[in-house]
Structure formats: C-alpha cells, structure tokens
Design a protein around this motif. Sequence first.
Motif, PDB file in Angstrom:
ATOM      1  N   PRO A  82     -38.329 -16.994  15.396  1.00 40.78           N
ATOM      2  CA  PRO A  82     -37.304 -18.370  15.484  1.00 40.78           C
ATOM      3  C   PRO A  82     -35.506 -18.286  15.870  1.00 40.78           C
ATOM      4  O   PRO A  82     -34.749 -17.251  15.039  1.00 40.78           O
ATOM      5  N   SER A  83     -35.502 -18.367  16.434  1.00 40.56           N
ATOM      6  CA  SER A  83     -34.304 -19.353  16.740  1.00 40.56           C
ATOM      7  C   SER A  83     -33.051 -19.935  15.497  1.00 40.56           C
ATOM      8  O   SER A  83     -33.728 -20.519  15.267  1.00 40.56           O
ATOM      9  N   THR A  84     -32.306 -18.916  15.440  1.00 44.18           N
ATOM     10  CA  THR A  84     -31.597 -19.388  13.746  1.00 44.18           C
ATOM     11  C   THR A  84     -29.672 -19.385  14.275  1.00 44.18           C
ATOM     12  O   THR A  84     -29.200 -18.447  14.634  1.00 44.18           O
ATOM     13  N   PHE A  85     -29.418 -19.935  13.484  1.00 44.44           N
ATOM     14  CA  PHE A  85     -27.563 -20.415  13.206  1.00 44.44           C
ATOM     15  C   PHE A  85     -27.669 -20.927  11.746  1.00 44.44           C
ATOM     16  O   PHE A  85     -27.955 -21.232  11.574  1.00 44.44           O
ATOM     17  N   ILE A  86     -26.115 -20.337  11.783  1.00 43.70           N
ATOM     18  CA  ILE A  86     -25.741 -20.939   9.846  1.00 43.70           C
ATOM     19  C   ILE A  86     -24.367 -21.632  10.875  1.00 43.70           C
ATOM     20  O   ILE A  86     -23.917 -21.871  11.715  1.00 43.70           O
ATOM     21  N   ILE A  87     -25.010 -23.001  10.285  1.00 44.85           N
ATOM     22  CA  ILE A  87     -24.160 -24.109  10.813  1.00 44.85           C
ATOM     23  C   ILE A  87     -23.343 -24.190   8.930  1.00 44.85           C
ATOM     24  O   ILE A  87     -23.766 -24.353   8.354  1.00 44.85           O
ATOM     25  N   VAL A  88     -21.954 -24.630   9.862  1.00 43.13           N
ATOM     26  CA  VAL A  88     -21.073 -25.067   8.411  1.00 43.13           C
ATOM     27  C   VAL A  88     -20.493 -25.972   9.159  1.00 43.13           C
ATOM     28  O   VAL A  88     -19.873 -26.545  10.124  1.00 43.13           O
ATOM     29  N   PRO A  89     -21.070 -27.286   8.178  1.00 44.26           N
ATOM     30  CA  PRO A  89     -20.243 -28.740   8.174  1.00 44.26           C
ATOM     31  C   PRO A  89     -19.154 -28.789   9.264  1.00 44.26           C
ATOM     32  O   PRO A  89     -18.208 -28.861   8.954  1.00 44.26           O
ATOM     33  N   ASN A  90     -19.195 -29.861   9.616  1.00 45.39           N
ATOM     34  CA  ASN A  90     -17.835 -29.705  10.687  1.00 45.39           C
ATOM     35  C   ASN A  90     -16.643 -29.089  11.180  1.00 45.39           C
ATOM     36  O   ASN A  90     -15.680 -29.359  10.820  1.00 45.39           O
ATOM     37  N   CYS A  91     -17.655 -28.063  11.330  1.00 44.89           N
ATOM     38  CA  CYS A  91     -16.577 -27.142  11.928  1.00 44.89           C
ATOM     39  C   CYS A  91     -17.181 -26.990  13.607  1.00 44.89           C
ATOM     40  O   CYS A  91     -18.022 -26.728  13.604  1.00 44.89           O
ATOM     41  N   TYR A 128     -22.849 -24.425   3.566  1.00 49.46           N
ATOM     42  CA  TYR A 128     -24.054 -23.186   4.517  1.00 49.46           C
ATOM     43  C   TYR A 128     -24.577 -23.757   4.943  1.00 49.46           C
ATOM     44  O   TYR A 128     -25.495 -23.852   3.931  1.00 49.46           O
ATOM     45  N   TRP A 129     -25.409 -23.959   6.527  1.00 49.74           N
ATOM     46  CA  TRP A 129     -27.061 -24.911   6.023  1.00 49.74           C
ATOM     47  C   TRP A 129     -27.389 -23.890   7.227  1.00 49.74           C
ATOM     48  O   TRP A 129     -26.742 -23.009   8.488  1.00 49.74           O
ATOM     49  N   VAL A 130     -29.044 -23.632   7.693  1.00 53.29           N
ATOM     50  CA  VAL A 130     -29.472 -22.836   8.657  1.00 53.29           C
ATOM     51  C   VAL A 130     -30.164 -23.538   9.502  1.00 53.29           C
ATOM     52  O   VAL A 130     -31.186 -24.652   9.016  1.00 53.29           O
ATOM     53  N   VAL A 131     -29.978 -24.317  10.278  1.00 53.91           N
ATOM     54  CA  VAL A 131     -30.518 -24.419  11.422  1.00 53.91           C
ATOM     55  C   VAL A 131     -31.438 -23.426  12.074  1.00 53.91           C
ATOM     56  O   VAL A 131     -30.784 -22.582  13.010  1.00 53.91           O
ATOM     57  N   GLN A 132     -32.835 -24.043  12.206  1.00 49.43           N
ATOM     58  CA  GLN A 132     -34.036 -23.176  12.663  1.00 49.43           C
ATOM     59  C   GLN A 132     -34.835 -23.796  13.969  1.00 49.43           C
ATOM     60  O   GLN A 132     -35.168 -24.842  13.548  1.00 49.43           O
TER      61      GLN A 132
END
Length: 167
Positions: free
Chosen positions: A19-28, A98-102
């Motif tokens: 699965p394509s995965t992105f580590i996202i920092v909110p409001n960045c 930090y949030w994982v968006v997958q």
Amino acid sequence: GDVYKRQATAGYSVHDTTPSTFIIVPNCNDFEYQNFIKYFHDLEKKTYKESKVPPKHCSENVWMIKPAAMNQGRGIEVYRNDLLGMKRFLESKPQNSYWVVQKYIERPLLYKGRKFDIRMWAVMTWKNELWYYKHGYLRTCLLYTSPSPRDLSTSRMPSSACKKKKK
C-alpha cells in the motif's frame, strides 16, 4: 537472488502491491503532503498506470489515516474518495504529531475468508546475513471480511480482533 530475478522477468516487484503510504505532519504543506495530494488525484482520475497500482485496489479510492504512535487499530479513520474530509481531519490535529495516510487495499488476499498477517522474527547482520526463527505464526481476523470495500466495518484488521495459529 533467484526470487528477485523471477520478479524482474515477470515485470513484478513486491512494492507493486504494497500500500502507498505517506507520513503527514498536520498543517504542513511539505513534499510528502504534496505527493499524497497528487497521488490521491491520480487515483481519483484513474491515471495511476505509472505507479503500478493494480486497478482492483483503486475502484473506490479508499484511504486510512492512523496515528503514527498508536497500534492495535486505535485511532484509525477510513475515507472513501473524500479528500476534503481527510484534509479537515488532518487540519484538526496538533502540528507536532505524525499521521500515517495509507491507501487501503480494497481487495486483499484472504485466508478462509478472513484478513491475515504472518509474523516471524528475523535478524539481519551488518554483513547482510539474514537469520530467522522458523516458528512464526499466522494471525487471522476474527470476523469474516466483506468482499466489498463498501462494508468497511469488517474490512479492517485491528490486532485486538485477531487469533494466532502457530505454523
């Protein structure tokens, strides 16, 4: 060795179905966030050929957002083709998190109608030697998995809803 040669010959890589995965920092609005937005739109428009994502995993553009620092299925949010909802959710979170968006695998491989994972222990040395313990185990979800991503209530596999079977 040989496994990689066969994969290359077949034009397949294990990363094609990871699965394509992105580590996202909110409001960045950083590079990772921009890549996620572009990828979401590519899937939405069905222009994902260059990413080698099998079409069966993209029919409804389902995504999960989960906290990077939690486990056992806690804090998971699921979105079906709802970029605005995902953005609102992330904007409501603290900027230092930090949030994982997958990308959700919409038609996963099942074992006896249930989601599963295989757990085993391995150690890799600095010489790239791989040692593994031969007694791993298979975890299956207690609930049968719906064949359609429309019913997401039984489609996720939280660790707390698993049973172990030693192999």
